[in-house]
Design a protein around this motif. Structure first.
Motif, mmCIF file in Angstrom:
data_model
loop_
_atom_site.group_PDB
_atom_site.id
_atom_site.type_symbol
_atom_site.label_atom_id
_atom_site.label_comp_id
_atom_site.label_asym_id
_atom_site.label_seq_id
_atom_site.Cartn_x
_atom_site.Cartn_y
_atom_site.Cartn_z
ATOM 1 N N GLU A 54 -8.052 -0.642 7.096
ATOM 2 C CA GLU A 54 -6.916 -0.073 6.366
ATOM 3 C C GLU A 54 -7.286 1.375 6.096
ATOM 4 O OE1 GLU A 54 -5.414 -0.537 1.896
ATOM 5 O OE2 GLU A 54 -5.262 -2.393 3.065
ATOM 6 N N THR A 84 0.085 4.292 5.243
ATOM 7 C CA THR A 84 -1.216 3.651 5.398
ATOM 8 C C THR A 84 -1.249 2.885 6.708
ATOM 9 O OG1 THR A 84 -1.505 3.448 3.017
ATOM 10 C CG2 THR A 84 -2.828 1.980 4.395
ATOM 11 N N HIS A 88 -2.713 0.002 8.966
ATOM 12 C CA HIS A 88 -3.410 -1.278 8.988
ATOM 13 C C HIS A 88 -3.611 -1.609 10.459
ATOM 14 C CE1 HIS A 88 -2.518 -2.194 4.730
ATOM 15 N NE2 HIS A 88 -1.444 -1.465 4.979
ATOM 16 N N THR A 133 0.862 -1.182 0.000
ATOM 17 C CA THR A 133 0.000 0.000 0.000
ATOM 18 C C THR A 133 0.895 1.227 0.000
ATOM 19 O OG1 THR A 133 -0.112 -0.016 2.408
ATOM 20 C CG2 THR A 133 -1.903 -1.107 1.238
ATOM 21 N N PRO A 174 -5.916 5.304 4.806
ATOM 22 C CA PRO A 174 -4.862 6.090 4.163
ATOM 23 C C PRO A 174 -4.409 7.238 5.073
ATOM 24 C CG PRO A 174 -6.986 6.709 3.267
ATOM 25 C CD PRO A 174 -7.238 5.557 4.210
ATOM 26 N N PRO A 175 -3.181 7.688 4.901
ATOM 27 C CA PRO A 175 -2.687 8.799 5.710
ATOM 28 C C PRO A 175 -3.253 10.132 5.224
ATOM 29 C CG PRO A 175 -1.011 8.130 4.153
ATOM 30 C CD PRO A 175 -2.171 7.189 3.981
ATOM 31 N N ARG A 176 -4.043 10.778 6.055
ATOM 32 C CA ARG A 176 -4.573 12.116 5.744
ATOM 33 C C ARG A 176 -4.458 12.955 7.001
ATOM 34 N NH1 ARG A 176 -9.379 9.878 3.179
ATOM 35 N NH2 ARG A 176 -10.426 10.455 5.090
#
Length: 121
Positions: free
Chosen positions: A29, A18, A20, A14, A31-33
């Motif tokens: 899972e 990210t 998990h 990924t 995402p990096p935000r």
């Protein structure tokens, strides 16, 4: 959770950063935000994103959270019981947020009696 489901065995490729996360009741899972927060505890959606210790009243409904900021995930204890990281590091409710290093991190949520609930990150 079957042994083969452990995040310790790795995850599918990924994007960097990210998150998990897995417990015996499921996994996510994310995402990096910047500013994104993932909550975990014995509560149910929408109060938490990941259930842990769902049958243990010593685990808080919202026991902790992971927030992405500054290019990494940060762990905060929002519950009444300790969170235990590798090398015996304890995270109390009064502790400052703890940065998570990239890679596998087992997190233990103290429950009733001698019970500890595993959150794999």
């Amino acid at each position: 959770m079957r042994f083969s489901d452990s995040l310790a065995r790795g995850v599918a490729p990924t994007g960097p950063g990210t998150l998990h996360a897995r417990t015996v009741t499921g996994g996510i899972e994310v995402p990096p935000r910047t500013g994104l927060t993932v909550r975990f505890g014995r509560g149910e959606r929408p109060d938490v994103d990941l259930g842990v210790g769902v049958d243990d009243l010593r685990v808080s409904r919202r026991h902790g959270q992971l927030t992405f900021r500054g290019r990494q995930w940060w762990l905060t204890n929002t519950g009444q019981q300790l969170l235990r990281l590798p090398r015996g590091r304890m995270v109390h409710v009064s502790s400052e947020p703890v940065p998570l290093a990239p890679g596998y991190t087992p997190l233990f949520v103290r429950g009733s009696g001698f019970r500890e609930h595993l959150v794999e990150l």
